[in-house]
Scaffold this motif. Structure first.
Motif, PDB file in Angstrom:
ATOM      1  N   ILE A  13       0.848  -1.205   0.000  1.00 20.29           N
ATOM      2  CA  ILE A  13       0.000   0.000   0.000  1.00 20.29           C
ATOM      3  C   ILE A  13       0.879   1.248   0.000  1.00 20.29           C
ATOM      4  O   ILE A  13       0.593   2.222  -0.702  1.00 20.29           O
ATOM      5  N   THR A  14       1.953   1.231   0.765  1.00 21.60           N
ATOM      6  CA  THR A  14       2.878   2.365   0.791  1.00 21.60           C
ATOM      7  C   THR A  14       3.543   2.553  -0.566  1.00 21.60           C
ATOM      8  O   THR A  14       3.739   3.683  -1.028  1.00 21.60           O
ATOM      9  N   VAL A  15       3.893   1.440  -1.223  1.00 21.06           N
ATOM     10  CA  VAL A  15       4.500   1.520  -2.557  1.00 21.06           C
ATOM     11  C   VAL A  15       3.517   2.107  -3.564  1.00 21.06           C
ATOM     12  O   VAL A  15       3.893   2.946  -4.409  1.00 21.06           O
ATOM     13  N   LEU A  16       2.243   1.714  -3.484  1.00 21.55           N
ATOM     14  CA  LEU A  16       1.231   2.268  -4.381  1.00 21.55           C
ATOM     15  C   LEU A  16       1.122   3.775  -4.213  1.00 21.55           C
ATOM     16  O   LEU A  16       1.075   4.529  -5.196  1.00 21.55           O
ATOM     17  N   GLN A  17       1.099   4.239  -2.971  1.00 23.62           N
ATOM     18  CA  GLN A  17       1.055   5.677  -2.727  1.00 23.62           C
ATOM     19  C   GLN A  17       2.287   6.368  -3.302  1.00 23.62           C
ATOM     20  O   GLN A  17       2.197   7.432  -3.909  1.00 23.62           O
ATOM     21  N   GLN A  18       3.439   5.742  -3.124  1.00 25.84           N
ATOM     22  CA  GLN A  18       4.693   6.347  -3.565  1.00 25.84           C
ATOM     23  C   GLN A  18       4.742   6.491  -5.090  1.00 25.84           C
ATOM     24  O   GLN A  18       5.125   7.545  -5.602  1.00 25.84           O
ATOM     25  N   VAL A  19       4.357   5.442  -5.817  1.00 23.44           N
ATOM     26  CA  VAL A  19       4.424   5.523  -7.283  1.00 23.44           C
ATOM     27  C   VAL A  19       3.375   6.500  -7.822  1.00 23.44           C
ATOM     28  O   VAL A  19       3.607   7.174  -8.831  1.00 23.44           O
TER      29      VAL A  19
ATOM     30  N   LYS B  47      11.827  19.629  -8.387  1.00 21.91           N
ATOM     31  CA  LYS B  47      11.391  20.099  -7.075  1.00 21.91           C
ATOM     32  C   LYS B  47      10.122  19.390  -6.615  1.00 21.91           C
ATOM     33  O   LYS B  47      10.009  18.992  -5.453  1.00 21.91           O
ATOM     34  N   SER B  48       9.166  19.238  -7.516  1.00 22.58           N
ATOM     35  CA  SER B  48       7.915  18.572  -7.136  1.00 22.58           C
ATOM     36  C   SER B  48       8.158  17.113  -6.770  1.00 22.58           C
ATOM     37  O   SER B  48       7.567  16.582  -5.821  1.00 22.58           O
ATOM     38  N   THR B  49       9.075  16.465  -7.508  1.00 22.61           N
ATOM     39  CA  THR B  49       9.415  15.077  -7.194  1.00 22.61           C
ATOM     40  C   THR B  49      10.095  14.977  -5.833  1.00 22.61           C
ATOM     41  O   THR B  49       9.793  14.081  -5.030  1.00 22.61           O
ATOM     42  N   GLU B  50      11.005  15.905  -5.565  1.00 24.50           N
ATOM     43  CA  GLU B  50      11.721  15.900  -4.280  1.00 24.50           C
ATOM     44  C   GLU B  50      10.766  16.098  -3.109  1.00 24.50           C
ATOM     45  O   GLU B  50      10.861  15.409  -2.091  1.00 24.50           O
ATOM     46  N   VAL B  51       9.836  17.056  -3.255  1.00 29.65           N
ATOM     47  CA  VAL B  51       8.886  17.334  -2.172  1.00 29.65           C
ATOM     48  C   VAL B  51       7.997  16.119  -1.903  1.00 29.65           C
ATOM     49  O   VAL B  51       7.776  15.722  -0.752  1.00 29.65           O
ATOM     50  N   LEU B  52       7.500  15.512  -2.971  1.00 24.23           N
ATOM     51  CA  LEU B  52       6.608  14.361  -2.794  1.00 24.23           C
ATOM     52  C   LEU B  52       7.364  13.137  -2.283  1.00 24.23           C
ATOM     53  O   LEU B  52       6.790  12.305  -1.583  1.00 24.23           O
ATOM     54  N   MET B  53       8.640  13.021  -2.601  1.00 28.70           N
ATOM     55  CA  MET B  53       9.435  11.920  -2.052  1.00 28.70           C
ATOM     56  C   MET B  53       9.638  12.096  -0.545  1.00 28.70           C
ATOM     57  O   MET B  53       9.663  11.119   0.208  1.00 28.70           O
ATOM     58  N   VAL B  54       9.768  13.357  -0.115  1.00 23.72           N
ATOM     59  CA  VAL B  54       9.883  13.641   1.323  1.00 23.72           C
ATOM     60  C   VAL B  54       8.620  13.188   2.045  1.00 23.72           C
ATOM     61  O   VAL B  54       8.665  12.681   3.171  1.00 23.72           O
TER      62      VAL B  54
ATOM     63  N   ALA C 298       1.875  12.671  10.375  1.00 24.09           N
ATOM     64  CA  ALA C 298       1.376  11.377   9.895  1.00 24.09           C
ATOM     65  C   ALA C 298      -0.077  11.472   9.443  1.00 24.09           C
ATOM     66  O   ALA C 298      -0.472  10.836   8.451  1.00 24.09           O
ATOM     67  N   ASN C 299      -0.870  12.292  10.134  1.00 24.25           N
ATOM     68  CA  ASN C 299      -2.291  12.396   9.811  1.00 24.25           C
ATOM     69  C   ASN C 299      -2.571  13.126   8.501  1.00 24.25           C
ATOM     70  O   ASN C 299      -3.691  13.083   7.996  1.00 24.25           O
ATOM     71  N   VAL C 300      -1.555  13.784   7.950  1.00 26.97           N
ATOM     72  CA  VAL C 300      -1.715  14.466   6.661  1.00 26.97           C
ATOM     73  C   VAL C 300      -1.455  13.509   5.498  1.00 26.97           C
ATOM     74  O   VAL C 300      -1.847  13.762   4.373  1.00 26.97           O
ATOM     75  N   ILE C 301      -0.799  12.385   5.784  1.00 28.73           N
ATOM     76  CA  ILE C 301      -0.439  11.418   4.749  1.00 28.73           C
ATOM     77  C   ILE C 301      -1.581  10.411   4.584  1.00 28.73           C
ATOM     78  O   ILE C 301      -1.983   9.753   5.551  1.00 28.73           O
TER      79      ILE C 301
ATOM     80  N   THR D 172       8.450   8.864   1.463  1.00 28.07           N
ATOM     81  CA  THR D 172       9.479   7.961   2.006  1.00 28.07           C
ATOM     82  C   THR D 172       9.205   7.500   3.442  1.00 28.07           C
ATOM     83  O   THR D 172       9.261   6.298   3.730  1.00 28.07           O
ATOM     84  N   PRO D 173       8.903   8.405   4.409  1.00 29.37           N
ATOM     85  CA  PRO D 173       8.690   7.936   5.786  1.00 29.37           C
ATOM     86  C   PRO D 173       7.252   7.511   6.083  1.00 29.37           C
ATOM     87  O   PRO D 173       6.908   7.296   7.242  1.00 29.37           O
TER      88      PRO D 173
END
Length: 390
Positions: free
Chosen positions: A193-199, A294-301, A327-330, A304-305
């Motif tokens: 599920i985390t991987v799906l969100q990340q991609v 920049k957008s990729t970097e921000v979304l990776m931040v 955490a509640n924003v993710i 990732t956790p």
């Protein structure tokens, strides 16, 4: 409608022309599913190597070693005559536990001198060390019970009464939810599920920022000047492809024989809201930051956790308040709670209401902000076009 479909087709072409994004979006779920699935395929920690230092060499110590060998969680890798080099040998066998039976152990037990058996535990890996330690403790407790019952019987106490005196009450442990204790059933869904969100976030990070960098945004606005329509054009291909990824995840569940059962309608609703929440966050960042990097970097931040902060492996109530707020924003934080409640704890639907409402709020706020900012950018483009036409 024709223009809308043409733009959807254009988005799919942009996606498939980006080889890196294609490999990431389609390859990552497959790769992580296979890797994590095979890492935890055994499910339970069994046959953990244990080193026994037997300085007593008595029938009692031999019986205890046999008991350790019979326990499914551990395996006696070596029996050593002394503690000399036992630590190095334990490292060679990757043993987390060393059991030391001192000299004179059996005679001390017979004479009631309370000899001490020492268990050295390497706490570098909490899961494996705890499993081995608990298995050794079970064997030691069983041996103690046997010795005490035999001592009572030697004093003339009948076996049945001796057993009752040792055990004044019984304790029954009932495993619920994942009754098999299979770690795969717990770990694999959370990671996937985390991987799906990340991609999704990484893909949508490029949705509008690539248009801004390539100066194709004005052309896109001339085809559809409605911000809601533009957002739908950008997210719809990813939502459709996410359905395919979820089907793939279902296939992993079947392959690894995971007992995942829940109400299908409620699951579809929660999943749809989760996908939209993730997509709108990705689109929002892509609109705000015109640079793809920049957008990729921000979304990776953000991405990732996500698994660590979600509370899936560590209780969120034990985290500091400011960490819980992040955490509640993710979206995955709330979706993983829903998943755990539905598939692992088999809770009623109303138990998932709180997490679903939180996901809905994230979805609505992200969507409204994306629409407002995109509308301002569209308005600016239209003003520039009017100036040129005049």
């Amino acid at each position: 409608m024709k223009k809308f479909l043409e733009l959807i087709q254009r988005e799919f072409k942009l996606f498939f022309n980006n080889k890196v994004l294609l490999m990431l979006f389609l390859g990552a779920p497959v790769l992580y599913g296979v890797l994590v699935g095979h890492v935890y395929q055994q499910g339970k920690v069994t046959q953990m190597p244990v080193i026994v230092v037997d300085e007593d060499n008595s029938p009692l110590s031999s019986s205890f070693i046999d008991m350790l060998s019979d326990n499914e969680s551990i395996e006696v890798a070596r029996v050593l005559p002394s503690l000399f080099d036992s630590k190095d040998i334990a490292m060679q066998y990757e043993a987390t536990t060393i059991v030391h039976i001192p000299k004179g152990f059996a005679s001390g037990v017979q004479q009631g001198r309370l000899p001490e058996m020492t268990v050295f535990v390497d706490g570098a890996n909490t899961l494996t060390s705890n499993t081995a330690m608990m298995a050794v403790n079970v064997c030691a407790s069983t041996l103690k019970a046997g010795i005490q019952i035999q001592a009572q019987m030697k004093r003339g106490v009948p076996a049945k009464i001796a057993a009752q005196q040792y055990e004044p009450f019984k304790t029954t442990f009932v495993k619920q939810n994942i009754r098999s204790g299979n770690y795969l059933y717990f770990m694999l869904p959370g990671v996937l599920i985390t991987v799906l969100q990340q991609v999704l976030l990484l893909g949508l990070a490029l949705s509008f920022s690539s248009e801004f960098e390539g100066n194709t945004f004005p052309e896109l606005v001339r085809k559809i000047g409605n911000p809601i329509g533009l957002i739908l054009v950008k997210i719809l291909p990813y939502v459709l492809m996410s359905v395919g990824i979820l089907v793939l995840y279902w296939g992993f569940g079947q392959y690894y024989r995971m007992p995942l059962q829940a109400e299908f309608g409620r699951f579809v609703l929660c999943t749809f809201v989760f996908l939209l929440a993730v997509c709108f966050i990705g689109v929002l960042v892509s609109i705000i930051l015109p640079s793809q990097l920049k957008s990729t970097e921000v979304l990776m931040v953000i991405a990732t956790p996500a698994f660590i902060l979600s509370g899936f492996t560590w209780p969120s109530s034990l985290m500091p308040g400011w960490v819980q707020a992040i955490a509640n924003v993710i979206p995955s934080t709330h979706y993983l709670r829903i998943f755990r409640l539905m598939f692992i704890q088999h809770a009623e639907n109303y138990h998932t209401d709180k997490a679903l409402i939180a996901l809905t709020i994230i979805m609505i706020i992200s969507f409204i902000l994306a629409v407002i900012i995109l509308w301002l950018k569209i308005r600016k483009i239209k003003k520039e076009d009017k100036k040129i036409s005049v």
